[in-house]
Design an enzyme around this catalytic site. Structure first.
Site, PDB file in Angstrom:
ATOM      1  N   ASN A 346      10.492  -4.378 -39.611  1.00 43.53           N
ATOM      2  CA  ASN A 346       9.558  -3.855 -38.616  1.00 43.53           C
ATOM      3  C   ASN A 346      10.071  -4.128 -37.210  1.00 43.53           C
ATOM      4  O   ASN A 346       9.579  -4.998 -36.507  1.00 43.53           O
ATOM      5  CB  ASN A 346       8.171  -4.488 -38.832  1.00 43.53           C
ATOM      6  CG  ASN A 346       7.084  -3.706 -38.144  1.00 43.53           C
ATOM      7  OD1 ASN A 346       6.685  -4.029 -37.042  1.00 43.53           O
ATOM      8  ND2 ASN A 346       6.608  -2.663 -38.789  1.00 43.53           N
ATOM      9  N   GLY A 389       5.069  -6.696 -37.393  1.00 43.75           N
ATOM     10  CA  GLY A 389       6.158  -7.111 -36.525  1.00 43.75           C
ATOM     11  C   GLY A 389       6.118  -6.406 -35.186  1.00 43.75           C
ATOM     12  O   GLY A 389       5.091  -5.843 -34.792  1.00 43.75           O
ATOM     13  N   ARG A 391       7.228  -3.583 -34.091  1.00 43.63           N
ATOM     14  CA  ARG A 391       6.799  -2.183 -34.080  1.00 43.63           C
ATOM     15  C   ARG A 391       5.293  -2.075 -34.250  1.00 43.63           C
ATOM     16  O   ARG A 391       4.644  -1.291 -33.557  1.00 43.63           O
ATOM     17  CB  ARG A 391       7.506  -1.386 -35.190  1.00 43.63           C
ATOM     18  CG  ARG A 391       7.165   0.109 -35.127  1.00 43.63           C
ATOM     19  CD  ARG A 391       7.838   0.900 -36.233  1.00 43.63           C
ATOM     20  NE  ARG A 391       7.751   2.333 -35.988  1.00 43.63           N
ATOM     21  CZ  ARG A 391       6.736   3.103 -36.377  1.00 43.63           C
ATOM     22  NH1 ARG A 391       5.701   2.586 -37.008  1.00 43.63           N
ATOM     23  NH2 ARG A 391       6.750   4.404 -36.122  1.00 43.63           N
ATOM     24  N   CYS A 392       4.735  -2.834 -35.191  1.00 40.65           N
ATOM     25  CA  CYS A 392       3.283  -2.787 -35.417  1.00 40.65           C
ATOM     26  C   CYS A 392       2.502  -3.135 -34.152  1.00 40.65           C
ATOM     27  O   CYS A 392       1.423  -2.599 -33.911  1.00 40.65           O
ATOM     28  CB  CYS A 392       2.886  -3.759 -36.524  1.00 40.65           C
ATOM     29  SG  CYS A 392       3.360  -3.249 -38.184  1.00 40.65           S
ATOM     30  N   MET A 393       3.046  -4.051 -33.351  1.00 39.78           N
ATOM     31  CA  MET A 393       2.317  -4.556 -32.192  1.00 39.78           C
ATOM     32  C   MET A 393       2.460  -3.681 -30.957  1.00 39.78           C
ATOM     33  O   MET A 393       2.004  -4.071 -29.880  1.00 39.78           O
ATOM     34  CB  MET A 393       2.800  -5.978 -31.851  1.00 39.78           C
ATOM     35  CG  MET A 393       2.497  -7.004 -32.915  1.00 39.78           C
ATOM     36  SD  MET A 393       2.851  -8.689 -32.354  1.00 39.78           S
ATOM     37  CE  MET A 393       4.639  -8.602 -32.107  1.00 39.78           C
TER      38      MET A 393
END
Length: 403
Positions: A346, A389, A391-393
């Protein structure tokens, strides 16, 4: 264009984050599973890690917008406040007595206070009125308005596809209100005046972690625990109708916690490179979806769905490149499984061949660097407790176009 993204790797200019706040302090061993966290994070450390993440982005010339700041600014509008309150209190578990009381309380709050209440929630023992059957029968620790600890993962509630904000529809009840608030920002905040939106929280389930902009005009959509096949079809119809893409790859993924989104399996780190979980890489298939015949609207459109092919093969064809190169997570199956769980896949690309990654995934980061990728390591021991990770945030709002 001020707000635009046609890839995962174009130079990042503007991003929306959410700094962890009091909503994380609501997590307990009693409720963390329901609120989709694997543990109870150390909040002050999570804030320190997130501040360092944001500063890393700023140091690379990225404008950082905070979701709660945007929401507070949106609540300068009385109409926006009323809309948010109405949606929040639509829950059937409140009852009329308590709903009327909470409506009066929330209506009297300042924009800053309303943002705090809607994100951190309200427990039964915190109300000072509206007493009746509901307050009597609920436990003191039960939430009347649920907190939103997953606001941290801004990628899931919206995705920019070219100049359109794709407001998603989150599958888990604990996250349903997130997209309502995100859509309110895009609708009412002055910065986004005139922004056209597609999809929406009221449509079939699609989550941003399942949507990868592989190349200009090519979108991969994971279908698994969070995004349904119907959601992928709806999104395909909309992007074709508006000329935002020519190909959508529907990618079935296992319906389990470890692979909740496509971006837990692979993310782009260059125009022709992905970091990918090798334990499932060779099993991953894709159905190529294109528009066979246009219609008067998206519902009348005829779609062409090809037989499944290996994901990397189908992606390379759609992207019109020879090979989409795979960089494995870890060097052996056990390490790969560990680092995939720790969000080694991620990553957030800041530009072609530049990616932000969690520092703890040593072998994955070494493999990225050996493949010519500059890895910017950040701490994430507490941020990762919600399974997400870099990217998710992050929700990229503006990237330099690749095409």
């Amino acid at each position: 264009m001020a707000h635009y993204a046609d890839s995962e790797v174009g130079t990042l200019r503007t991003v929306m984050l959410h700094r962890p706040g009091n909503e994380l302090k609501r997590l307990t061993p009693r409720n963390n599973d329901r609120l989709l966290f694997d543990g109870v994070p150390w909040v002050s450390r999570a804030q320190e890690e997130h501040d360092a993440f944001a500063e890393t982005l700023r140091g690379r010339g990225v404008e950082v917008l905070y979701l709660t700041d945007l929401l507070t600014e949106t609540f300068a509008s009385e109409q926006a406040r009323a809309h948010a309150i109405s949606m929040t209190l639509s829950s059937l578990h409140l009852g009329d007595t308590l709903r009327r009381y909470l409506d009066q309380v929330l209506t009297g709050l300042s924009p800053e206070e309303l943002t705090a209440y809607l994100s951190a929630g309200v427990r039964n023992d915190e109300v000072r009125g509206g007493f009746g059957l509901v307050t009597s029968l609920l436990d003191d620790q039960d939430f009347l308005i649920d907190p939103l600890p997953n606001l941290l993962f801004t990628r899931d509630s919206s995705v920019w596809v070219r100049d359109r904000a794709t407001v998603t529809s989150l599958a888990m009840p604990a996250r349903a209100r997130e997209t309502q608030l995100t859509e309110l920002i895009y609708t009412e905040h002055p910065r986004f005046a005139g922004t056209e939106r597609i999809h929406g929280w009221h449509h079939e389930h699609v989550e941003g972690g399942d949507v990868l902009l592989l190349a200009p005009g090519v979108i991969a959509v994971g279908c698994g625990e969070r995004t349904t096949p119907a959601g992928a079809e709806r999104l395909a119809r909309q992007v074709f109708q508006h000329g935002l893409a020519h190909t959508v790859l529907a990618v079935p993924i296992a319906q389990e916690r470890a692979t909740m989104h496509l971006d837990t399996i692979c993310t782009m780190v260059d125009v022709d490179k992905v970091v990918m979980y090798p334990n499932v890489a060779h099993q991953l298939q894709a159905f190529t979806v294109t528009m066979a015949e246009p219609g008067t609207d998206e519902q009348d459109m005829t779609l062409d769905v090809s037989p499944p092919e290996p994901f990397l093969v189908a992606a390379a064809k759609a992207m019109q490149i020879d090979t989409l190169h795979q960089i494995d997570t870890g060097l052996d199956p056990v390490t790969a499984e560990r680092e995939q769980w720790d969000d080694g896949n991620n990553t957030l690309a800041l530009a072609p061949r530049v990616a932000v990654a969690y520092e703890r995934n040593d072998e994955t980061n070494e493999r990225l660097e050996a493949s010519g990728i500059e890895v910017i390591r950040i701490a994430g021991s507490e941020l990762g407790s919600g399974r997400g990770g870099p990217r998710c945030m992050s929700c990229p709002i503006s990237r330099d176009p690749l095409a």
